[in-house]
Design an enzyme around this catalytic site. Structure first.
Site, mmCIF file in Angstrom:
data_model
loop_
_atom_site.group_PDB
_atom_site.id
_atom_site.type_symbol
_atom_site.label_atom_id
_atom_site.label_comp_id
_atom_site.label_asym_id
_atom_site.label_seq_id
_atom_site.Cartn_x
_atom_site.Cartn_y
_atom_site.Cartn_z
ATOM 1 N N GLU B 36 0.842 -1.009 0.245
ATOM 2 C CA GLU B 36 -0.055 -0.088 0.028
ATOM 3 C C GLU B 36 0.947 1.368 0.017
ATOM 4 O O GLU B 36 1.732 1.353 0.724
ATOM 5 C CB GLU B 36 -0.722 -0.005 1.110
ATOM 6 N N GLU B 67 -4.499 -7.149 2.407
ATOM 7 C CA GLU B 67 -3.300 -7.628 2.794
ATOM 8 C C GLU B 67 -3.435 -9.281 2.505
ATOM 9 O O GLU B 67 -2.781 -9.664 2.111
ATOM 10 C CB GLU B 67 -3.030 -7.267 4.347
ATOM 11 N N PHE B 90 2.077 -1.455 8.621
ATOM 12 C CA PHE B 90 2.595 -1.763 9.972
ATOM 13 C C PHE B 90 2.327 -3.232 10.612
ATOM 14 O O PHE B 90 1.485 -3.827 10.084
ATOM 15 C CB PHE B 90 1.549 -1.082 10.686
ATOM 16 N N ASP B 92 1.462 -4.374 12.926
ATOM 17 C CA ASP B 92 0.130 -4.745 13.791
ATOM 18 C C ASP B 92 -0.866 -5.011 12.681
ATOM 19 O O ASP B 92 -1.971 -5.632 13.130
ATOM 20 C CB ASP B 92 -0.332 -3.308 14.184
ATOM 21 N N PHE B 93 -0.898 -5.003 11.392
ATOM 22 C CA PHE B 93 -2.044 -5.214 10.699
ATOM 23 C C PHE B 93 -1.987 -6.858 10.022
ATOM 24 O O PHE B 93 -2.708 -7.180 9.354
ATOM 25 C CB PHE B 93 -2.066 -4.470 9.245
ATOM 26 N N HIS B 136 -0.907 0.501 16.032
ATOM 27 C CA HIS B 136 0.344 1.028 15.150
ATOM 28 C C HIS B 136 1.307 1.052 15.983
ATOM 29 O O HIS B 136 2.483 1.802 15.193
ATOM 30 C CB HIS B 136 -0.243 2.456 14.668
HETATM 31 C C1 LIG Z 1 -5.572 -3.616 7.658
HETATM 32 C C2 LIG Z 1 -5.166 -2.060 7.401
HETATM 33 N N1 LIG Z 1 -4.306 -1.825 6.396
HETATM 34 C C3 LIG Z 1 -3.556 -0.704 6.206
HETATM 35 C C4 LIG Z 1 -3.878 0.517 7.117
HETATM 36 C C5 LIG Z 1 -3.253 1.628 6.859
HETATM 37 N N2 LIG Z 1 -4.334 2.569 6.487
HETATM 38 C C6 LIG Z 1 -4.692 3.472 7.327
HETATM 39 S S1 LIG Z 1 -5.840 4.573 6.747
HETATM 40 C C7 LIG Z 1 -5.841 3.744 5.230
HETATM 41 C C8 LIG Z 1 -6.494 4.191 4.026
HETATM 42 C C9 LIG Z 1 -7.854 3.974 4.321
HETATM 43 O O1 LIG Z 1 -8.386 4.320 3.203
HETATM 44 P P1 LIG Z 1 -10.272 4.510 3.194
HETATM 45 O O2 LIG Z 1 -10.699 3.156 3.666
HETATM 46 O O3 LIG Z 1 -10.780 5.040 1.807
HETATM 47 O O4 LIG Z 1 -10.532 5.598 4.318
HETATM 48 P P2 LIG Z 1 -9.963 7.261 4.513
HETATM 49 O O5 LIG Z 1 -8.862 7.175 4.901
HETATM 50 O O6 LIG Z 1 -9.961 7.678 2.941
HETATM 51 O O7 LIG Z 1 -10.829 7.811 5.401
HETATM 52 C C10 LIG Z 1 -4.700 2.682 5.131
HETATM 53 C C11 LIG Z 1 -4.137 1.853 4.087
HETATM 54 C C12 LIG Z 1 -4.719 0.065 8.176
HETATM 55 N N3 LIG Z 1 -4.931 0.924 9.189
HETATM 56 N N4 LIG Z 1 -5.214 -1.275 8.534
#
Ligand SMILES: Cc1ncc(C[n+]2csc(CCOP(=O)(O)OP(=O)(O)O)c2C)c(N)n1
Ligand SMILES: [Mg+2]
Lengths: 327, 338
Positions: B36, B67, B90, B92-93, B136
Site C-alpha cells: 500500500e 493484505e 504496520f 500490527d496489521f 500502530h
Molecule cells: C488493515 C489495515 N491496512 C492498512 C492500514 C493503513 N491505512 C490506514 S488508513 C488507510 C487508507 C484507508 O482508506 P479509506 O478506507 O478509503 O479511508 P480514508 O482514509 O480515506 O478515510 C490505510 C491503508 C490500516 N490501518 N489497516
C-alpha cells in the site's frame, strides 16, 4: 425522506461542531511540531486523521439514530463520534491523552470508545464491519430494538472483513447498515486504481441486500437514503449498503504533503465545501440568517469549552498504563 | 561481505532499504515490489522511494487495502518463479492476513517436502514511541519468530539494513524483514541518529542468522535488536561512566538465532540483560535467557534481567507509553540490581 426543520438544524449544527472541532485540533496538533515536524511532540502526539469535508455523511446517517443504536467507526472518527453524540469534552480530553478522556488516555484519536452512546472505533481498515454485525445479531438474539451502523472508507471495501461481514449480514438478515465514505482516496491510492468496480453499491447484489450510491456529498440526500435503510433495518428487513461520495479536504493524516493529488483538486473540493452549501440551503429553505449565526456561535462555544476542558485536565498517573487490562 | 564501508556515505535505513531493492530489481527481473502506498508515494516510511520512477507500475505495484489478497498472491508468485518483496505497512496489521503469512508463506516449502521454495520478502514496520497507540506501535518480534518456516530479521542501522535486504531478496526462503519506525530516518517519526551510518554504494549482503558484538565489554552482556541496540549502547555509555564495561550484542536476526554469539558473550561477562521493545512474556527476551541458562547456567553470576514492554496494549498517552517503553535508565537500573 426529508428532514424536519429541527432535523436540518441538528444536522447543520453537528457539521459545524465537527468542523470547528477539527479546526481547533488541527491548530493544537501543530503546537510543538514546528519548525521540525515530529509526530511524537506537542499536546496531541501521534497520527491525526481529520474528517473536514466528510461531515455530511456522519450527520445524514446519525440523524436517524439514538443513543441506543450502535455505531462502529474508523481511523477517521471525529465527525462520526460527534454526530453519534459522543461526549465532546471527554473526546477532546482523550485526544489530549488526559485522565478525563473517554479512556483515560489509553485509546487516543483512533480509538474513541463511548459505551454510553454505543460508539466504538478501530484503526484497522475494514474492522468496523464485523463488530457491527455482531452488535446487530446481539440485538436480534436479545429481542431488543436497535440498529448498528458500520462506517468505513471506500478503500476499506477491498478488505476481506468487509465482504465477510456483508455476507453474514445478508444471510442472517441483520439490522445493520454499512456506510462507505467514498472520498476517492486511500492515503495516496485513488479508488480508480485499487477497486475493480467504479461504485461499491453494486457489490451489495452479491450479498442480497439493497445498494445505494449517493453523489454530491449532500446531507439531505444522505438523510433520505440512510433514513430508508435504517427504517428497513428497524423493521427487521435486513441490511443495506450505502456508498456516499464525499470529500477529504485535509491530507490523509496531518503532515501529508498530498503530492499525489492532481493539480487543482483541492481548490475544486474547497469550492464544494459542504458547510457553506448547507447554510445556503437552510437560508433558501427559510431559516433566518441570524438563527444560523446563533447556532454557529453555539457550536463554537461548545468546541471551545471541550478544548478548554481537555487542556485543563490532568494526566493520569503513568502507572495507569497498567490498568484496565487483565495482567 | 564487506566488513567496513570504505568511504563516507551515510544513509538512513529508509534509503538503504530502497537502494538494496533498486539494485536487486536491476539485477534480477523477477524481483518486484508491492504494497500500500509504495509506488508514487514511496512508502509511508520512505523505504521504496525512487523505485516507481525507475521501474514503473508493473514492478512497483500499489495494492488495494487487501493484505490477505496481495500477500498470498506474493506466495503464489514466489512459488512460480518471481521474487516478490511485499510490504505490510504496520506489523500490527498482521491480524487481517496472518494466514497468508504463517500457514502459506512459512509452510509451503515444508509441505512440498523441500521440493518447492517461496523466495519472498515480507517487509513491515515495527515499534512505537510516538503515540500511535495500540494498533500502530507494536513490535511482535516474538509472534513472528515463534512460527517455524520463515526467517526473521530486524536491522539496527543502515549498513545492516541494506545488506540484510539484499540477502533477504536473494534468499530462497521467505524472510520477514522488520524495520523499526524510530530508526528509519524519517524526521516526522523522530530519528535515532545512530541508525544512519556509512553504507557502501555497491551491493553486498549481511549474513542472515549472524549476530554482531557492536561494543565489546567484560562486566555485563546487553542483548537487543533494532531500537533495543541503541538503548543498550546508550546504557553502556552510562555504565562506562561508573566504570562498568558492558558488551552489546545486536541480534540482527531472530530466525535463525545466533545463540552462540550470545552464549560466548555471557560466558565472558557472567551477566545478561535483554532489551526488547516487544511484550514481556513469551517473547525474544525469554528465548535469549533460556538459551543462556539451558546451555550452562553456571556461567551466570547473577539472575538475568529483561527490559521489555509490559504485558498491556500500548497506551496512546505519551507519558504512559514512555513509562512502558524500554530506555537506557531502566537498563542501568537493572544492572545495579544484579
Ligand atoms: C488493515 C489495515 N491496512 C492498512 C492500514 C493503513 N491505512 C490506514 S488508513 C488507510 C487508507 C484507508 O482508506 P479509506 O478506507 O478509503 O479511508 P480514508 O482514509 O480515506 O478515510 C490505510 C491503508 C490500516 N490501518 N489497516
Ligand atoms: Mg478513502
Amino acid at each position: 425522506m426529508q428532514p424536519t426543520k429541527e432535523q436540518s438544524l441538528w444536522m447543520y449544527e453537528n457539521m459545524v461542531v465537527s468542523r470547528r472541532f477539527e479546526e481547533a485540533i488541527e491548530k493544537i496538533y501543530l503546537e510543538g511540531k514546528t519548525p521540525a515536524f515530529n509526530m511524537a511532540n506537542g499536546p496531541i502526539p501521534g497520527e491525526m486523521h481529520l474528517s473536514n469535508g466528510q461531515e455530511p455523511v456522519a450527520v445524514g446517517v446519525c440523524a436517524h439514530l439514538d443513543a441506543d443504536d450502535i455505531v462502529t467507526a474508523t481511523h477517521r472518527p471525529h465527525h462520526q463520534a460527534i454526530a453519534k453524540g459522543v461526549d465532546l469534552k471527554k473526546m477532546a480530553a482523550e485526544i489530549f491523552g488526559k485522565s478525563t478522556g473517554l479512556s483515560g488516555g489509553r485509546g487516543g484519536h483512533m480509538h474513541l470508545f463511548d459505551p454510553a452512546v454505543n460508539f466504538a472505533c478501530s484503526g484497522i481498515i475494514g474492522e468496523s464491519c464485523g463488530p457491527a454485525c455482531g452488535a446487530a445479531l446481539s440485538r436480534k438474539m436479545q429481542n431488543k430494538p436497535g440498529v448498528a451502523v458500520a462506517f468505513l472508507g471506500e478503500g476499506a471495501a477491498n478488505q476481506g472483513a468487509f465482504h465477510e461481514a456483508l455476507n453474514l449480514a445478508g444471510s442472517w438478515t441483520l439490522p445493520v447498515v454499512f456506510v462507505i465514505e467514498d472520498n476517492s482516496w486511500g492515503i495516496s491510492v485513488p479508488k480508480s486504481e485499487s477497486t475493480a468496480v467504479a461504485r461499491n453499491d453494486v457489490r451489495a447484489a452479491g450479498y442480497c441486500m439493497p445498494g445505494h450510491y449517493i453523489p454530491g456529498n449532500d446531507p439531505h440526500a444522505i438523510f433520505d437514503i440512510a433514513g430508508q435503510a435504517i427504517a428497513r433495518a428497524r423493521e427487521g428487513n435486513g441490511p443495506t449498503l450505502i456508498e456516499v461520495e464525499t470529500y477529504r479536504l485535509a491530507g490523509h493524516f496531518m503532515g501529508d504533503a498530498e503530492q499525489y493529488r492532481p493539480e487543482g483538486e483541492k481548490d475544486a473540493l474547497f469550492a464544494k465545501d459542504p458547510i457553506p452549501r448547507m447554510r445556503e440551503r437552510l437560508v433558501a429553505d427559510g431559516h433566518a440568517a441570524k438563527d444560523l449565526d446563533a447556532l454557529e456561535d453555539r457550536a463554537e462555544a461548545r468546541v471551545a469549552e471541550a478544548i478548554a476542558y481537555a487542556r485543563n485536565s490532568e494526566y493520569a498517573p503513568d502507572s495507569d498504563a497498567l490498568t484496565a487490562v487483565y495482567v | 561481505m564487506l566488513d567496513q564501508p570504505t568511504n563516507e556515505r551515510r544513509l538512513t535505513i529508509a534509503r538503504a532499504m530502497a537502494e538494496a531493492m533498486q539494485q536487486e530489481m536491476s539485477r534480477d527481473p523477477t524481483v518486484f515490489v508491492m504494497g500500500e502506498d509504495i509506488a508514487g508515494f514511496g512508502g509511508i516510511f520512505g523505504n521504496t522511494r525512487g523505485l516507481f520512477e525507475e521501474f514503473g507500475k508493473e514492478r512497483v505495484r500499489d495494492t488495494p487495502i487487501s493484505e490477505t489478497g496481495f500477500i498470498s498472491a506474493a506466495v503464489g508468485a514466489a512459488m512460480d518463479g518471481m521474487r516478490p518483496v511485499v510490504e505490510l505497512m504496520f506489523v500490527d496489521f498482521f491480524g487481517v492476513c496472518f494466514d497468508a503469512i504463517y500457514n502459506q508463506m512459512a509452510k509451503n516449502t515444508y509441505f512440498a517436502g523441500g521440493n518447492a521454495s517461496v523466495p519472498m520478502v515480507l517487509m513491515t514496520s515495527t515499534g512505537g514511541g510516538y503515540s500511535d497507540a495500540g494498533q500502530h506501535s507494536q513490535c511482535l518480534y516474538g509472534t513472528f519468530a515463534h512460527l517455524p518456516g520463515m526467517k526473521v530479521v530486524s536491522p539496527s542501522n543502515a549498513y545492516d539494513a541494506k545488506g540484510l535486504m539484499t540477502a533477504a531478496i536473494r534468499d530462497d526462503n521467505p524472510v520477514v524483514y522488520m524495520f523499526h519506525k524510530g530508526l528509519q530516518g524519517m524526521g516526522w517519526l523522530g530519528t535515532e541518529a545512530g541508525a544512519t551510518v556509512n553504507t557502501p554504494e555497491e551491493d553486498y549482503t549481511v549474513e542472515i542468522g549472524k549476530a554482531k558484538v557492536v561494543r565489546a565489554g567484560t562486566d555485563v552482556t546487553l542483548v537487543g535488536l533494532a531500537m533495543g541496540v541503541h538503548n543498550a549502547l546508550k546504557a553502556a555509555d552510562k555504565l562506562a561512566e561508573d566504570g562498568v564495561s558492558a558488551e552489546v550484542v545486536d541480534l540482527v536476526s531472530l530466525v535463525p538465532l545466533d545463540r552462540e554469539t550470545v552464549i560466548n558473550s555471557v560466558a565472558k561477562t557472567g551477566r545478561l540483560i535483554v532489551v526488547d521493545e516487544d511484550y514481556h512474556s513469551y517473547g525474544v527476551s525469554g528465548e535469549i535467557i533460556a538459551t543462556v541458562t539451558e546451555h550452562d547456567i553456571s556461567k551466570l553470576k547473577a539472575s538475568p534481567a529483561r527490559i521489555t514492554f509490559p504485558d498491556v496494549p500500548i497506551p496512546y498517552a505519551k507519558h504512559m507509553e514512555q513509562f512502558c517503553l524500554p530506555n537506557p535508565d531502566k537498563i542501568v537500573a537493572a544492572y545495579r540490581k544484579m
